[in-house]
Design an enzyme around this catalytic site. Structure first.
Site, PDB file in Angstrom:
ATOM      1  N   ASN A 197       0.809  -1.168  -0.079  1.00 42.75           N
ATOM      2  CA  ASN A 197      -0.105   0.067  -0.083  1.00 42.75           C
ATOM      3  C   ASN A 197       0.859   1.287  -0.056  1.00 42.75           C
ATOM      4  O   ASN A 197       0.679   2.231  -0.697  1.00 42.75           O
ATOM      5  CB  ASN A 197      -0.932   0.045   1.047  1.00 42.75           C
ATOM      6  CG  ASN A 197      -2.085  -0.894   1.046  1.00 42.75           C
ATOM      7  OD1 ASN A 197      -2.426  -1.558  -0.040  1.00 42.75           O
ATOM      8  ND2 ASN A 197      -3.033  -1.000   2.164  1.00 42.75           N
ATOM      9  N   TYR A 215      -3.071   5.028  11.480  1.00 38.33           N
ATOM     10  CA  TYR A 215      -3.803   4.252  10.558  1.00 38.33           C
ATOM     11  C   TYR A 215      -3.025   4.703   9.131  1.00 38.33           C
ATOM     12  O   TYR A 215      -2.674   5.663   9.128  1.00 38.33           O
ATOM     13  CB  TYR A 215      -5.307   4.478  10.581  1.00 38.33           C
ATOM     14  CG  TYR A 215      -5.839   3.505  11.556  1.00 38.33           C
ATOM     15  CD1 TYR A 215      -6.263   2.229  11.307  1.00 38.33           C
ATOM     16  CD2 TYR A 215      -6.324   4.212  12.751  1.00 38.33           C
ATOM     17  CE1 TYR A 215      -6.728   1.484  12.118  1.00 38.33           C
ATOM     18  CE2 TYR A 215      -6.961   3.294  13.682  1.00 38.33           C
ATOM     19  CZ  TYR A 215      -7.317   2.108  13.386  1.00 38.33           C
ATOM     20  OH  TYR A 215      -7.840   1.274  14.190  1.00 38.33           O
ATOM     21  N   GLU A 216      -3.045   3.437   8.344  1.00 44.57           N
ATOM     22  CA  GLU A 216      -2.173   3.798   7.087  1.00 44.57           C
ATOM     23  C   GLU A 216      -2.809   4.852   6.140  1.00 44.57           C
ATOM     24  O   GLU A 216      -1.819   5.509   5.417  1.00 44.57           O
ATOM     25  CB  GLU A 216      -1.901   2.365   6.501  1.00 44.57           C
ATOM     26  CG  GLU A 216      -3.241   1.976   6.015  1.00 44.57           C
ATOM     27  CD  GLU A 216      -2.903   0.426   5.152  1.00 44.57           C
ATOM     28  OE1 GLU A 216      -1.867   0.400   4.479  1.00 44.57           O
ATOM     29  OE2 GLU A 216      -3.703  -0.491   5.575  1.00 44.57           O
ATOM     30  N   PHE A 217      -3.983   5.137   6.263  1.00 43.43           N
ATOM     31  CA  PHE A 217      -4.625   6.180   5.495  1.00 43.43           C
ATOM     32  C   PHE A 217      -4.519   7.515   6.200  1.00 43.43           C
ATOM     33  O   PHE A 217      -5.015   8.590   5.800  1.00 43.43           O
ATOM     34  CB  PHE A 217      -6.228   5.799   5.325  1.00 43.43           C
ATOM     35  CG  PHE A 217      -6.848   5.661   6.561  1.00 43.43           C
ATOM     36  CD1 PHE A 217      -7.403   6.567   7.281  1.00 43.43           C
ATOM     37  CD2 PHE A 217      -6.976   4.283   6.977  1.00 43.43           C
ATOM     38  CE1 PHE A 217      -7.984   6.313   8.444  1.00 43.43           C
ATOM     39  CE2 PHE A 217      -7.515   4.024   8.219  1.00 43.43           C
ATOM     40  CZ  PHE A 217      -8.272   4.951   8.736  1.00 43.43           C
TER      41      PHE A 217
END
Lengths: 323, 264, 323, 264
Positions: free
Chosen positions: A128, B52-54
């Site tokens: 990602n 969080y990755e976002f």
């Protein structure tokens, strides 16, 4: 530049000067009305064989109605950037649209795995983070960016990254190539008719996606006057000249949610998860939600209905920060 | 299910939660790690900071936890900042993120993680899995990574079929650093449904640190594809406490979508 | 990595692993009250010989009161990142604080040029954009980032950039080394006591500066409750764990302005410009505005006065977008 | 100063403004370029989009123009987006910015620009100037760059003492591209207080395109340190129109801080 290791995954780079020439002639500088139906946006800007990227995720602020329209128009041989995807790869693969996927996260459900196991869908391995970084490189107009991720893994071996020795600090470092999608799809809360778009809440990389992509289609919950845009320029996530089409798509993320407006439809996801176990069930799902309806409006009207729309809207009680 | 019974998922979650330090910045993976983080936040680690990755940082998630929620408003509620994926992974690369919490399909003796394929031929895998997601970044960049995994023989393998995310590689001293990975990082703990493992400082091999109360060492070893080192003093791992179970079952996951046990 | 050309300018790189080790042990993860007087913040976090960077500019949202405090405390041998500077280099050089400057834009006025001509201040050549990019590299924890600027110029020759052949597209490309300032100074409109900081309006690179810097001092017009921060997380420009000190400094940008709050003091800039023509006049300027006052509060009280403060506040009639 | 008289600065600004295309994204340098951009916006180019290196895009600046203003609210008024320096230079690098408008200390036959030092020894310069600022990026990355410079012999030199920002380098075909600079970019026009220049497509040498009405070619050449090419058809450059002067003097710069002439 001595390359210590090079991944063997399939990928292509756009020459930065060819990209610049495209941006020069194809991106409209004038503020013109770009509002058009989803069918027209997809017909104009998504071609067979295109590399397609989206933002943010299947569950939150994802351009689900645009993905459905691509399937409805039966595009083929697409390559998809699965940088935060859960259902899109399955839908596109089951619809026969997909040649390959940059992973990221391949997606949920058995079916997409089966497609890969059977060699029907190609895969190049990334992560990602490195997919987001490749979009940033594409957005910066440089051919690569460095990262200390990926190193010493099979993920790197089956990616398109290269390992070099950093000429400053002397240690090995991975370089990931820029990606410049043919089409970027971004769903937003608000947009004016020219394409000045606002996303509220966290997101993966809406601006990087719009900058890196040759064509950017925005779908939006609401169309607002440019006067509102000019009163709060910091809220503009994506400026208009990056945008090729604006599609007005209220509830466009369903079954995912849009922050501050409606919650995701968890029951629908369970239905999708159940259908994602085999091809026939997924074919029926596609037929029900995509092929048998002519547009997003018809999808909302015939397949979701006002009661569910209102219920999902009611569930979105958290408004803080989404304006 | 009576008052003291608990599911495997509940024990894994509680173990994982207990490993989360108060005041740490913690990179949270999808699913069980989310539940563990909320549990830790409500018990001993009110000052732990969810990452969080976002890009959400410092959220105080609303409960009950809604299945699938990650980037949505309930999970991101009352964050201190909403950034982006590139920004937050940059902060991990800078050395700002103390811990990561991840799942895994396979893990091997040296803590290498596979979440990509099972099978010897990459091009014709027996089973395909989702791939790295953000796991490679987390295991490459965070200071200490906790791997949360069900205790099954097929998951504990001598050598993973595919290194999705880097553990201690071949276990030789400095293997990660030689490859260019950030210094002094790597897998720190493996929390399973039966046991807790760490990694030996010298040999980098997985080492059994503790076993769930009521189980024997053999109970754990027989469900592994390799034999780990065994610590000289083994911890007896307490089952979930009544308070932990109450929070899990009443506050966080009343539908038992993640913690399981709904059918009991 | 074959280096085709390497600039000869003075610069240093921080080993990414040493940087990480610093960030691990020195950046406080707990939310603790970091509010302190400017004198204490500078005493604690600015050392002789430090590399200092600031954001945004002398005219707009610049940390002028912190710069004055550094001069007041007579730091020496500093190296300054002049990525958008107009008066700071002159003030610091005239105050005897400065060993060298990364240019950027050296600054306005004859005096700073004279210092360089006489070899009293060293210079390494960069550009505004590549200095911002070096901060981004520092913020990303990578040793370099690529750019197609700088190439084929003497600016590159006297910089620390290296030219390599891009291993993907094959063309020459410049790599600029990361910069990780010892101290970053950022002035903001709002900040909580922990360091969660909000800048409103455009800026050069406040987040990159705070991320790249080993120590970050925030000066703020207003201290707000963390509850406000948590209600609008998208407004947080800099999260608290990047911040080491919070200095409450209303009118802290003077003679520059802070968007939405007060306009810059054009009359003061003319006074500065006039003083920046020779050393004696500048010495008198420093004495008047820095050495002869003990603090920013005293500067406001004795050298600016309430009438001028109110006038500058009244001039700030444009509020749109600055909240 | 009577109604038809005008300052050198006014003519330079008007020339420069006339070169700005409607509907173009234009990177604006500090000072005169700002005034020229506002003038263009109020006359023939209402749809030109101002781009500033600190990230403001699409501003409709408030007038009167306040001296020194650049990142402040009046200059950034009603922008369509406020980004950052890295974002906006990335957009230039992507090929999105059509034009740049810059000043210069020296310019040479091939359009190389010096704003760093005068003198032969870099380490012992006769005169030090501020350096690149954002000029190197603009001249490297924007499609067409307009250089606005006072017509003085010391500014037009055969070879600049220091190449701060790249013109056509040594003038050989493809010199910029060989160095890795973006294709088909470079200096496009040089607008001075007396004349207008372009660059010959083949030789990349500066070429005189036009002379201010009332001046001869010799009037311009005698104040240059080299002899440029001369276009076969020379344009007669109109002095500032009454409308241009009205907007400059009444709307934009009534204090005449930039346009000059306050003392007349």
């Amino acid at each position: 530049m001595d390359v210590l290791q090079a991944g063997v995954g399939e990928f292509s780079v756009t020459d930065p000067d060819e990209l610049r020439a495209f941006m020069r002639t194809e991106k409209q500088r004038e503020m013109v009305n770009k509002v058009m139906p989803e069918a027209e946006a997809v017909r104009r800007y998504v071609k067979d064989g295109d590399y397609v990227s989206f933002d943010f995720s299947s569950f939150t602020r994802g351009p689900a109605s645009l993905i459905r329209e691509i399937i409805r128009q039966r595009r083929t041989h697409l390559w998809f950037a699965a940088k935060f995807t859960l259902m899109e790869t399955t839908l596109l693969a089951a619809g026969g649209c997909l040649r390959g996927v940059d992973v990221g996260f391949l997606g949920l459900g058995r079916l997409i795995s089966k497609f890969v196991e059977e060699g029907r869908i190609k895969v190049t391995e990334w992560t990602n983070g490195t997919l987001a970084l490749r979009h940033l490189a594409g957005a910066m107009g440089v051919p690569f960016l460095p990262t200390r991720s990926l190193l010493a893994t099979d993920t790197l071996t089956y990616s398109g990254a290269k390992v070099v020795q950093d000429p400053f600090a002397g240690k090995p470092i991975a370089l990931v190539p820029a990606v410049n999608p043919d089409v970027g799809l971004v769903h937003v809360q608000q947009c004016d008719i020219y394409g000045n778009a606002r996303c509220f809440g966290p997101g993966v990389s809406p601006l990087e996606t719009a900058m890196a992509s040759k064509r950017t289609i925005i779908s939006t919950e609401e169309i607002i006057p440019i006067d509102d845009i000019r009163k709060a320029p910091s809220k503009t996530t994506i400026p208009y000249y990056l945008v090729d089409a604006v599609v007005h798509a209220p509830y466009g993320c369903l079954p995912g949610g849009t922050q501050g407006l409606y919650e995701m439809d968890a029951a629908h996801f369970l239905e999708f998860m159940s259908a994602s176990r085999d091809e026939q069930a997924m074919a029926a799902y596609l037929d029900k939600y995509i092929y048998s309806v002519a547009s997003h409006e018809e999808f909302l009207e015939k397949r979701i209905g006002p009661a569910r729309l209102l219920a999902l809207k009611r569930q979105a009680v958290i408004k803080e920060g989404y304006q | 299910m009576n008052g003291t019974a608990f599911t495997e998922a509940e024990f894994m979650i509680c173990q994982c939660a207990r490993l989360i330090r108060d005041g740490a910045l913690v990179f949270i993976g999808y699913g069980m790690p989310q539940i563990a983080a909320i549990l830790a936040q409500r018990l001993h680690a009110p000052g732990m900071v969810q990452v969080y990755e976002f890009g959400a940082v410092g959220a105080l998630p609303e409960t009950p936890f809604v299945r699938f929620t990650m980037g949505g408003p309930r999970n991101c509620y009352r964050s201190v900042a909403w950034t982006s994926m590139n920004t937050i992974f940059a902060q991990a690369q800078l050395g700002l993120i103390d811990m990561g919490v991840l799942g895994a399909t396979q893990i091997d003796r040296f803590g290498n993680i596979n979440s990509t394929i099972v099978g010897r031929d990459y091009h014709r895998p027996e089973k395909r899995f989702p791939g790295s997601g953000g796991a490679n970044e987390v295991l490459s960049q965070c200071w200490q990574t906790v791997v949360i995994v069900k205790h099954e023989r097929r998951r504990f393998v001598e050598k993973v079929d595919f290194v999705t995310s880097p553990g201690f590689l071949d276990g030789t001293p400095g293997a990660r650093e030689r490859a260019g990975l950030p210094k002094d990082t790597g897998p720190w703990r493996v929390a399973t449904s039966k046991a807790l493992y760490g990694f030996d400082d010298r040999t980098r091999q997985m080492i059994l640190l503790g076993v769930l109360q009521g189980l024997s060492v053999d109970d754990t070893l027989k469900e592994m594809g390799f034999t780990p080192l065994i610590a000289s003093t083994l911890e007896e791992l307490a089952p979930p406490t009544a308070e932990e179970l109450r929070i899990l079952r009443e506050e966080i996951d009343p539908d038992r979508a993640i913690i399981g046990g709904a059918g009991d």
